[in-house]
Motif scaffolding. Structure first.
Motif, PDB file in Angstrom:
ATOM      1  N   SER A  82      -7.399  -3.636  11.168  1.00 59.84           N
ATOM      2  CA  SER A  82      -6.066  -4.351  11.831  1.00 59.84           C
ATOM      3  C   SER A  82      -5.598  -4.669  10.000  1.00 59.84           C
ATOM      4  CB  SER A  82      -6.579  -5.906  11.646  1.00 59.84           C
ATOM      5  OG  SER A  82      -4.890  -6.310  11.909  1.00 59.84           O
ATOM      6  N   GLY A  83      -6.169  -4.818   9.156  1.00 61.01           N
ATOM      7  CA  GLY A  83      -6.016  -4.733   7.611  1.00 61.01           C
ATOM      8  C   GLY A  83      -5.551  -3.249   7.285  1.00 61.01           C
ATOM      9  N   LEU A  84      -6.091  -2.493   7.835  1.00 60.10           N
ATOM     10  CA  LEU A  84      -6.635  -1.238   6.770  1.00 60.10           C
ATOM     11  C   LEU A  84      -5.065  -0.603   8.151  1.00 60.10           C
ATOM     12  CD1 LEU A  84      -6.719   1.678   6.197  1.00 60.10           C
ATOM     13  CD2 LEU A  84      -8.735   1.738   8.925  1.00 60.10           C
ATOM     14  N   ARG A  85      -4.732  -1.716   9.046  1.00 55.16           N
ATOM     15  CA  ARG A  85      -3.525  -0.757   9.911  1.00 55.16           C
ATOM     16  C   ARG A  85      -1.609  -1.246   8.721  1.00 55.16           C
ATOM     17  NH1 ARG A  85      -6.255  -1.459  14.800  1.00 55.16           N
ATOM     18  NH2 ARG A  85      -5.955  -3.117  15.191  1.00 55.16           N
ATOM     19  N   VAL A  86      -2.370  -2.269   7.948  1.00 59.34           N
ATOM     20  CA  VAL A  86      -0.715  -3.074   7.211  1.00 59.34           C
ATOM     21  C   VAL A  86      -1.152  -2.046   6.611  1.00 59.34           C
ATOM     22  CG1 VAL A  86       0.153  -4.818   6.372  1.00 59.34           C
ATOM     23  CG2 VAL A  86      -1.448  -5.092   9.210  1.00 59.34           C
ATOM     24  N   VAL A  87      -2.053  -2.301   5.638  1.00 60.85           N
ATOM     25  CA  VAL A  87      -1.690  -1.190   3.902  1.00 60.85           C
ATOM     26  C   VAL A  87      -1.275  -0.064   4.633  1.00 60.85           C
ATOM     27  CG1 VAL A  87      -3.549  -0.710   2.178  1.00 60.85           C
ATOM     28  CG2 VAL A  87      -3.878  -3.032   3.303  1.00 60.85           C
ATOM     29  N   SER A  88      -2.260   0.617   5.472  1.00 63.85           N
ATOM     30  CA  SER A  88      -1.229   1.802   6.098  1.00 63.85           C
ATOM     31  C   SER A  88       0.430   1.942   5.837  1.00 63.85           C
ATOM     32  CB  SER A  88      -1.490   2.295   6.823  1.00 63.85           C
ATOM     33  OG  SER A  88      -2.940   2.727   6.915  1.00 63.85           O
TER      34      SER A  88
ATOM     35  N   LYS B 184      -4.442 -11.505   2.659  1.00 61.09           N
ATOM     36  CA  LYS B 184      -3.334 -10.127   3.533  1.00 61.09           C
ATOM     37  C   LYS B 184      -2.811 -10.356   1.806  1.00 61.09           C
ATOM     38  CE  LYS B 184      -0.537 -12.562   1.873  1.00 61.09           C
ATOM     39  NZ  LYS B 184       0.945 -12.849   1.189  1.00 61.09           N
ATOM     40  N   PRO B 185      -1.880  -9.099   1.700  1.00 62.73           N
ATOM     41  CA  PRO B 185      -3.292  -7.828   2.109  1.00 62.73           C
ATOM     42  C   PRO B 185      -4.321  -7.679   2.270  1.00 62.73           C
ATOM     43  CG  PRO B 185      -1.440  -6.974   0.590  1.00 62.73           C
ATOM     44  CD  PRO B 185      -1.427  -8.419   0.620  1.00 62.73           C
ATOM     45  N   MET B 186      -5.289  -6.588   2.877  1.00 65.22           N
ATOM     46  CA  MET B 186      -6.362  -6.360   2.767  1.00 65.22           C
ATOM     47  C   MET B 186      -7.121  -5.782   0.901  1.00 65.22           C
ATOM     48  SD  MET B 186      -8.840  -4.530   5.036  1.00 65.22           S
ATOM     49  CE  MET B 186     -10.525  -3.417   5.164  1.00 65.22           C
ATOM     50  N   ALA B 187      -5.789  -5.420   0.864  1.00 67.71           N
ATOM     51  CA  ALA B 187      -6.886  -3.960  -0.116  1.00 67.71           C
ATOM     52  C   ALA B 187      -5.490  -3.154  -1.102  1.00 67.71           C
ATOM     53  CB  ALA B 187      -7.813  -3.112   0.185  1.00 67.71           C
ATOM     54  N   ALA B 188      -5.065  -3.194  -1.592  1.00 69.74           N
ATOM     55  CA  ALA B 188      -4.087  -2.154  -2.240  1.00 69.74           C
ATOM     56  C   ALA B 188      -3.901  -0.700  -2.058  1.00 69.74           C
ATOM     57  CB  ALA B 188      -4.580  -2.338  -4.255  1.00 69.74           C
ATOM     58  N   CYS B 189      -4.448   0.140  -1.574  1.00 65.60           N
ATOM     59  CA  CYS B 189      -4.699   0.947  -1.238  1.00 65.60           C
ATOM     60  C   CYS B 189      -5.623   0.990   0.742  1.00 65.60           C
ATOM     61  CB  CYS B 189      -4.913   2.177  -2.106  1.00 65.60           C
ATOM     62  SG  CYS B 189      -6.542   2.417  -2.576  1.00 65.60           S
ATOM     63  N   LYS B 190      -5.084   2.092   1.234  1.00 64.13           N
ATOM     64  CA  LYS B 190      -6.106   2.759   2.243  1.00 64.13           C
ATOM     65  C   LYS B 190      -7.102   3.188   2.054  1.00 64.13           C
ATOM     66  CE  LYS B 190      -3.239   5.678   4.015  1.00 64.13           C
ATOM     67  NZ  LYS B 190      -3.311   7.157   4.864  1.00 64.13           N
ATOM     68  N   ASN B 191      -7.953   3.721   1.248  1.00 58.47           N
ATOM     69  CA  ASN B 191      -8.893   3.783   0.456  1.00 58.47           C
ATOM     70  C   ASN B 191     -10.178   2.948   0.709  1.00 58.47           C
ATOM     71  OD1 ASN B 191      -9.074   6.726   0.859  1.00 58.47           O
ATOM     72  ND2 ASN B 191      -8.211   7.373  -1.298  1.00 58.47           N
ATOM     73  N   GLU B 192      -9.442   1.736  -0.260  1.00 59.58           N
ATOM     74  CA  GLU B 192      -9.996   0.590  -0.791  1.00 59.58           C
ATOM     75  C   GLU B 192     -10.548   0.042   0.668  1.00 59.58           C
ATOM     76  OE1 GLU B 192      -8.966  -0.741  -4.979  1.00 59.58           O
ATOM     77  OE2 GLU B 192      -8.013  -1.699  -3.529  1.00 59.58           O
ATOM     78  N   CYS B 193      -9.410   0.332   2.037  1.00 60.33           N
ATOM     79  CA  CYS B 193      -9.886  -0.114   3.280  1.00 60.33           C
ATOM     80  C   CYS B 193     -10.982   0.342   3.510  1.00 60.33           C
ATOM     81  CB  CYS B 193      -8.366  -0.088   3.990  1.00 60.33           C
ATOM     82  SG  CYS B 193      -7.073  -1.641   3.277  1.00 60.33           S
ATOM     83  N   LEU B 194     -10.859   1.229   3.909  1.00 54.33           N
ATOM     84  CA  LEU B 194     -12.017   2.090   5.230  1.00 54.33           C
ATOM     85  C   LEU B 194     -13.257   1.831   4.136  1.00 54.33           C
ATOM     86  CD1 LEU B 194      -9.846   5.531   5.030  1.00 54.33           C
ATOM     87  CD2 LEU B 194     -10.635   4.288   6.792  1.00 54.33           C
TER      88      LEU B 194
ATOM     89  N   PRO C 128      -5.795 -11.835  -6.391  1.00 53.40           N
ATOM     90  CA  PRO C 128      -4.773 -11.314  -6.593  1.00 53.40           C
ATOM     91  C   PRO C 128      -4.864  -9.464  -5.836  1.00 53.40           C
ATOM     92  CG  PRO C 128      -4.573 -12.533  -8.675  1.00 53.40           C
ATOM     93  CD  PRO C 128      -6.222 -12.849  -7.461  1.00 53.40           C
ATOM     94  N   VAL C 129      -4.318  -8.721  -4.960  1.00 54.46           N
ATOM     95  CA  VAL C 129      -4.837  -7.853  -4.434  1.00 54.46           C
ATOM     96  C   VAL C 129      -5.804  -6.775  -4.765  1.00 54.46           C
ATOM     97  CG1 VAL C 129      -3.802  -6.255  -2.844  1.00 54.46           C
ATOM     98  CG2 VAL C 129      -2.603  -9.039  -2.575  1.00 54.46           C
ATOM     99  N   TYR C 130      -5.130  -6.315  -6.182  1.00 56.09           N
ATOM    100  CA  TYR C 130      -6.027  -5.776  -7.470  1.00 56.09           C
ATOM    101  C   TYR C 130      -7.403  -5.872  -7.347  1.00 56.09           C
ATOM    102  CZ  TYR C 130      -5.394  -8.439 -10.926  1.00 56.09           C
ATOM    103  OH  TYR C 130      -5.487  -9.980 -12.251  1.00 56.09           O
ATOM    104  N   THR C 131      -7.792  -6.996  -6.609  1.00 57.29           N
ATOM    105  CA  THR C 131      -9.350  -7.614  -7.342  1.00 57.29           C
ATOM    106  C   THR C 131      -9.438  -7.809  -5.500  1.00 57.29           C
ATOM    107  OG1 THR C 131      -8.704  -9.527  -6.927  1.00 57.29           O
ATOM    108  CG2 THR C 131      -8.188  -8.927  -8.915  1.00 57.29           C
ATOM    109  N   HIS C 132      -9.138  -7.170  -4.818  1.00 54.29           N
ATOM    110  CA  HIS C 132      -9.699  -7.869  -3.139  1.00 54.29           C
ATOM    111  C   HIS C 132     -11.017  -6.731  -3.279  1.00 54.29           C
ATOM    112  CE1 HIS C 132      -6.187 -10.191  -1.620  1.00 54.29           C
ATOM    113  NE2 HIS C 132      -6.571 -10.556  -2.219  1.00 54.29           N
ATOM    114  N   ALA C 133     -10.660  -5.776  -3.371  1.00 61.79           N
ATOM    115  CA  ALA C 133     -12.263  -4.878  -3.105  1.00 61.79           C
ATOM    116  C   ALA C 133     -13.261  -5.002  -3.884  1.00 61.79           C
ATOM    117  CB  ALA C 133     -11.523  -3.210  -2.923  1.00 61.79           C
TER     118      ALA C 133
END
Ligand code: NAD
Length: 347
Positions: free
Chosen positions: A313-319, A96-106, A74-79
């Motif tokens: 690319s993951g960050l753009r989608v999550v944004s 997908k989606p990479m993570a639950a928020c932009k900060n996690e993606c960064l 599940p997404v909330y565990t990705h990061a």
């Protein structure tokens, strides 16, 4: 070719598809899979007796022969899971989606860069034959300027407990649209309703505004009697319909359009002319996209290249997903999409 040992975390609905594909690829050994649910592991053991199963992530992290890990939880565990994998020097593929928020993606992008490891996001549709055919057609100029896009991804379920239908289904539409247009939307409106679980919208629409005037409408639903995965691209010259459910005619190009008169002096002289021309169906050579996804991940590990659907690319989608949620919480009001300054890195 160097043999690469891979592990998959998450053996629920999607993980077994990754396991099956990695297991079939030459030069790759599907070494281990991990899930917290012992029944899921039991099922994997019976399907693949040679693959080690474990409910203890440390077994995978501490195994130095495992160079890459694919995460299908599940997404909330990705990061958190991906960070641990980077900490143990693994290359990471995240669904997908990479993570639950932009900060996690960064944080994940930074961790991958620090460790010099591949970070790839499972934007599966960027690897399908049909989407790549649509890309070729758009880039050839046959359709003219893309005026608007309509995308529908509807089905009965599968309801997700932690994310709304936009976060579940629209990453596909968004990643396809960004891949095809090579542009970032600047504004977004989203509206939807949660009928079954408070705060988790099960039906929604998202509108994306692009700086060049293109507008995209995305309809996502877990509440529909039909399974629909259909995108319409209306160009200034022709129109294209991509129906992912169709077996033989996934793409149709319609020589249809409307022309306004170049000038007119009176209302009586004003006539649009509508064009109803031929319909053309290009041949699409099908293959299993997930196999391409897995092969691409492995080849990026081997040659050190950047994945097509990388962390940015993951960050753009999550944004965009974050901005969609903001609009949902503000009654559908338009929101400016805040991208990180390096978001457009090689879009
Ligand atoms: N690319 C695609 O087309 C596609 C399709 C479906 C799902 N997905 C994505 O795949 C991911 C998983 O979705 P799903 O539908 O398979 O979910 P799921 O709930 O069916 O499966 C998730 C599995 O992860 C396990 N899990 C949860 N936390 C864990 C942890 N900390 N360690 C190990 N295992 C853990 C659960 O026990 C469960 O078996 C999501 O990110 C989803 O968006 C992608």
């Amino acid at each position: 070719m160097e043999e690469l040992n891979v592990a998959v975390i998450g053996c629920g609905y999607w993980g077994p598809n990754l396991i099956r594909n990695f297991n079939q690829i030459n030069g790759c050994t599907m070494k281990a899979c991990c899930d917290l649910d012992r029944d899921k592991l039991q099922r994997m053991s019976s399907l693949y007796p040679g693959i080690k199963t474990t409910d203890n992530l440390d077994d995978i992290l501490s195994d130095e022969s495992i160079v890459a890990v694919a995460i299908a939880t599940p997404v909330y565990t990705h990061a958190a899971l991906a960070k641990l994998c980077f900490k143990h020097d693994k290359h990471v593929f995240i669904e997908k989606p990479m993570a639950a928020c932009k900060n996690e993606c960064l944080e994940l992008i930074e961790a991958a860069e620090e460790k010099n490891r591949v970070l790839m996001v499972g934007h599966t549709f960027e690897y399908t034959a049909a989407v790549n055919k649509v890309k070729e057609i758009i880039e050839s100029g046959v359709l003219g300027e893309i005026i608007y896009i309509r995308s529908s991804r509807l089905n009965l379920g599968l309801f997700q407990p932690d994310i709304n239908v936009i976060w579940d289904l629209a990453p596909h539409d968004i990643s396809i649209i960004l891949y095809l247009l090579q542009e970032l939307p600047v504004g977004i409106n989203a509206s939807g309703k949660a009928h079954f679980k408070k705060g988790i919208e099960d039906v929604a629409t998202v509108t994306l505004d692009f700086p060049n005037g293109t507008i995209a409408f995305i309809h996502s639903s877990w509440l529909d009697p039909d399974k629909i995965r259909k995108m319409t691209f209306v160009g200034s010259k022709k129109m294209l319909v991509y129906d992912d459910i169709s077996t033989n005619e996934k793409i149709k190009i319609f020589d249809k359009g409307v022309d306004a008169p170049p000038y007119y002096n009176s209302f009586a002289e004003f006539h649009f002319s509508y064009r109803y021309g031929d319909i053309f169906t290009p041949r699409v050579q099908e293959y299993e996209p997930l196999k391409k996804v897995c092969e691409h991940f492995l080849s990026c590990i081997r040659d050190g290249s950047r994945p097509r659907s990388d962390g940015y690319s993951g960050l753009r989608v999550v944004s965009i997903l974050e901005a969609a949620n903001k609009s949902l919480r503000h009654g559908g009001a338009q929101q400016k999409i805040d991208y990180e300054k390096n978001s457009s890195k090689e879009l």
